[in-house]
Design an enzyme around this catalytic site. Structure first.
Site, short mmCIF file in Angstrom:
data_model
loop_
_atom_site.label_atom_id
_atom_site.label_comp_id
_atom_site.label_asym_id
_atom_site.label_seq_id
_atom_site.Cartn_x
_atom_site.Cartn_y
_atom_site.Cartn_z
N PRO A 1 12.59 -3.18 -4.65
CA PRO A 1 13.05 -4.39 -5.34
C PRO A 1 12.25 -5.62 -4.94
O PRO A 1 12.79 -6.60 -4.42
CB PRO A 1 14.51 -4.49 -4.88
CG PRO A 1 14.52 -3.85 -3.52
CD PRO A 1 13.44 -2.82 -3.50
N GLY A 2 10.93 -5.57 -5.18
CA GLY A 2 10.07 -6.73 -4.94
C GLY A 2 9.92 -7.53 -6.22
O GLY A 2 10.87 -7.63 -7.02
N THR B 1 14.11 -3.60 2.87
CA THR B 1 14.78 -4.70 3.56
C THR B 1 16.19 -4.83 3.01
O THR B 1 16.37 -4.97 1.80
CB THR B 1 13.99 -6.02 3.34
OG1 THR B 1 12.65 -5.83 3.80
CG2 THR B 1 14.63 -7.18 4.09
N ALA C 1 4.84 -11.80 -11.62
CA ALA C 1 6.05 -12.23 -10.92
C ALA C 1 5.68 -12.35 -9.45
O ALA C 1 4.80 -11.63 -8.97
CB ALA C 1 7.17 -11.22 -11.11
N LYS D 1 -6.06 -2.85 -18.51
CA LYS D 1 -5.43 -3.57 -17.39
C LYS D 1 -6.17 -3.29 -16.09
O LYS D 1 -6.35 -4.18 -15.25
CB LYS D 1 -3.96 -3.14 -17.29
CG LYS D 1 -3.18 -3.79 -16.14
CD LYS D 1 -2.83 -5.23 -16.41
CE LYS D 1 -2.41 -6.04 -15.19
NZ LYS D 1 -1.16 -5.67 -14.59
N ASN E 1 -7.71 -5.82 -13.20
CA ASN E 1 -7.36 -5.70 -11.78
C ASN E 1 -8.62 -5.53 -10.93
O ASN E 1 -8.71 -6.08 -9.84
CB ASN E 1 -6.46 -4.48 -11.54
CG ASN E 1 -5.06 -4.65 -12.04
OD1 ASN E 1 -4.43 -3.69 -12.46
ND2 ASN E 1 -4.54 -5.87 -12.00
N ARG F 1 -1.57 -7.85 4.64
CA ARG F 1 -0.94 -6.58 4.26
C ARG F 1 -1.99 -5.58 3.77
O ARG F 1 -3.12 -5.97 3.46
CB ARG F 1 0.08 -6.81 3.13
CG ARG F 1 1.28 -7.66 3.54
CD ARG F 1 2.32 -7.70 2.44
NE ARG F 1 1.88 -8.48 1.30
CZ ARG F 1 2.32 -9.71 1.01
NH1 ARG F 1 3.22 -10.30 1.77
NH2 ARG F 1 1.88 -10.34 -0.05
N LEU G 1 -4.03 -3.39 1.26
CA LEU G 1 -4.47 -3.73 -0.10
C LEU G 1 -4.42 -2.50 -1.00
O LEU G 1 -4.71 -1.38 -0.55
CB LEU G 1 -5.91 -4.25 -0.07
CG LEU G 1 -6.22 -5.41 0.90
CD1 LEU G 1 -7.68 -5.83 0.75
CD2 LEU G 1 -5.30 -6.60 0.64
N GLU G 2 -4.13 -2.72 -2.28
CA GLU G 2 -4.15 -1.61 -3.25
C GLU G 2 -5.60 -1.38 -3.72
O GLU G 2 -5.85 -1.24 -4.91
CB GLU G 2 -3.24 -1.95 -4.44
CG GLU G 2 -1.74 -1.93 -4.12
CD GLU G 2 -0.90 -2.20 -5.35
OE1 GLU G 2 -1.05 -3.28 -5.96
OE2 GLU G 2 -0.09 -1.33 -5.72
N1 LIG Z 1 3.72 -8.91 -8.97
C1 LIG Z 1 3.03 -8.89 -10.09
O1 LIG Z 1 2.85 -9.92 -10.74
C2 LIG Z 1 2.48 -7.59 -10.62
C3 LIG Z 1 1.97 -7.59 -11.93
C4 LIG Z 1 1.49 -6.39 -12.45
C5 LIG Z 1 1.50 -5.25 -11.68
N2 LIG Z 1 1.99 -5.30 -10.41
C6 LIG Z 1 2.00 -4.05 -9.64
O2 LIG Z 1 3.34 -3.63 -9.50
C7 LIG Z 1 3.51 -2.90 -8.27
C8 LIG Z 1 4.61 -3.57 -7.46
O3 LIG Z 1 4.12 -4.86 -7.08
P1 LIG Z 1 5.06 -6.05 -6.59
O4 LIG Z 1 4.25 -7.29 -6.75
O5 LIG Z 1 6.41 -5.97 -7.19
O6 LIG Z 1 5.16 -5.70 -5.03
P2 LIG Z 1 6.19 -6.28 -3.96
O7 LIG Z 1 6.72 -7.59 -4.39
O8 LIG Z 1 5.51 -6.17 -2.64
O9 LIG Z 1 7.39 -5.24 -4.03
C9 LIG Z 1 7.38 -3.99 -3.40
C10 LIG Z 1 8.81 -3.71 -2.96
O10 LIG Z 1 8.88 -2.38 -2.45
C11 LIG Z 1 9.62 -2.41 -1.25
N3 LIG Z 1 9.28 -1.28 -0.42
C12 LIG Z 1 8.19 -1.09 0.37
N4 LIG Z 1 8.25 0.11 0.96
C13 LIG Z 1 9.40 0.70 0.55
C14 LIG Z 1 10.02 1.94 0.82
N5 LIG Z 1 9.48 2.82 1.66
N6 LIG Z 1 11.18 2.21 0.21
C15 LIG Z 1 11.75 1.34 -0.65
N7 LIG Z 1 11.22 0.14 -0.93
C16 LIG Z 1 10.04 -0.18 -0.34
C17 LIG Z 1 9.22 -3.73 -0.62
O11 LIG Z 1 10.15 -4.07 0.39
P3 LIG Z 1 9.96 -5.32 1.38
O12 LIG Z 1 10.72 -6.42 0.70
O13 LIG Z 1 10.57 -4.87 2.64
O14 LIG Z 1 8.49 -5.58 1.47
C18 LIG Z 1 9.29 -4.64 -1.84
O15 LIG Z 1 10.62 -5.04 -2.11
C19 LIG Z 1 2.13 -2.94 -7.61
O16 LIG Z 1 1.41 -1.78 -7.95
C20 LIG Z 1 1.46 -4.15 -8.23
O17 LIG Z 1 0.05 -4.06 -8.21
C21 LIG Z 1 2.48 -6.44 -9.86
#
Ligand SMILES: NC(=O)c1ccc[n+]([C@@H]2O[C@H](COP(=O)([O-])OP(=O)(O)OC[C@H]3O[C@@H](n4cnc5c(N)ncnc54)[C@H](OP(=O)(O)O)[C@@H]3O)[C@@H](O)[C@H]2O)c1
Length: 298
Positions: A15-16, A39, A129, A180, A184, A258, A260-261
């Site tokens: 839930p990020g 968390t 986001a 996409k 990236n 952190r 990196l992907e």
């Molecule tokens: N953000 C954007 O704008 C965006 C846009 C397009 C694509 N994406 C892609 O979408 C994907 C997710 O990105 P995001 O930005 O949402 O990442 P994020 O904000 O870091 O969210 C990841 C979530 O996963 C949780 N997590 C980590 N390890 C876990 C585990 N073992 N079990 C359960 N939950 C766990 C994290 O917890 P913690 O809170 O403890 O860290 C965090 O809540 C990535 O591949 C990213 O490249 C992101």
């Protein structure tokens, strides 16, 4: 908002930024998902242009506390966190559970498939986001997802029906996913320079980005993406004319120290290029540097 009944059970794992957005969209439509994270939190909070959405929790942090498998899992951990999230997948999935992977990259099925007994549905996440330090999330644009037009897509399309998160089942999903990925890949240059989108206004960076995109395009086409040459100029043009302070998640991860992907966003071009004997001279420099920035040593 439309409420579709009867509705199957849904879990959001991770839930990020992206996970909170889809959980909030489902909650607003009366389809509050089970939330599985790392968390512990009482609730999730999403800030949008039209107000805040609070999703009741708790965020579960122990797979042993789950009531049982669900029909749909929305997997929104980072690609670097998939392995650690395996216990959630084991607890949530039976043979018919669809796992929709909300991540960047074109290898989602290959990565998650071996970890679950049922279908894996890749997606393209088109919206930005941003997770804030207090765990709340700032939604920066209207949420939109693409998934392939396959039978497994039906459940996620139905889940998102009538929510603020638009979803399309695309006939040529492969091309969208590569489009996409190219965006990236070139954004990865920001993680190396430590600079934001404004860096693409430099002519030398513009030239480098175009050369990088030419090799990415060659690999994308060899993998079946139907992308024209013009896509390289469009991508660089968007970075060049966009806000100079525009960031990218790989830069945010770099700044926060952190992981990196790099593998799914950049390494994939080099790997697949090598497998097809396509020269990848820019990747040959960019990828080891991103890998070292992510993992060291040193
Ligand atoms: N953000 C954007 O704008 C965006 C846009 C397009 C694509 N994406 C892609 O979408 C994907 C997710 O990105 P995001 O930005 O949402 O990442 P994020 O904000 O870091 O969210 C990841 C979530 O996963 C949780 N997590 C980590 N390890 C876990 C585990 N073992 N079990 C359960 N939950 C766990 C994290 O917890 P913690 O809170 O403890 O860290 C965090 O809540 C990535 O591949 C990213 O490249 C992101």
């Amino acid at each position: 908002m439309v409420s579709a009944e009867p509705f199957q059970s849904v879990a959001v794992v991770g839930p990020g930024a992206i996970g909170t957005t889809v959980a909030a969209a489902l909650h607003e439509a009366g389809r509050t998902p089970l939330i599985c994270g790392r968390t512990a939190r009482d609730r999730l909070e999403l800030s949008t242009d039209d107000g805040d959405v609070v999703v009741p929790g708790p965020v579960r942090t122990d797979p042993a506390t789950l009531p049982g498998p669900v029909d749909l899992v929305l997997l929104a951990v980072k690609a670097t966190q998939v392995e650690a999230a395996t216990p959630w997948l084991t607890a949530l999935c039976h043979e018919e559970t669809v796992v929709c992977v909300l991540q960047n990259g074109v290898e989602q099925e290959a990565m998650v498939g071996p970890l679950v007994p049922g279908p894996v549905l890749p997606s393209v996440v088109w919206f930005p986001a941003q997770a804030r330090p207090d765990g709340s999330v700032w939604l920066r644009a209207a949420p939109r997802l693409s998934v392939p037009d396959v039978p497994a897509a039906a459940i996620v399309v139905r889940a998102m029906l009538g929510t603020r998160c638009a979803i399309e089942a695309a006939a040529d999903f492969r091309t969208l996913a590569w489009q996409k990925l190219l965006q990236n890949a070139v954004a990865g240059l920001m993680a190396l320079s430590g600079r934001r989108g404004g860096m693409f206004r430099r002519d030398d960076v513009d030239e480098l980005a175009r050369a990088y995109l030419r090799e990415c395009l060659a690999v994308a086409r060899a993998e079946g993406a139907d992308l024209p040459d013009a896509v390289a100029a469009e991508i660089v043009g968007r970075f060049r004319s966009g806000p100079p302070d525009m960031g990218t998640s790989i830069l945010a991860d770099r700044e926060a120290g952190r992981a990196l992907e790099w593998s799914v966003r950049n390494g994939v071009i080099r790997r697949l290029g090598r497998a097809r004997a396509i020269p990848t001279p820019v990747s040959d420099v960019v990828v080891p540097l991103l890998a070292a920035a992510s993992e060291g040593p040193g």
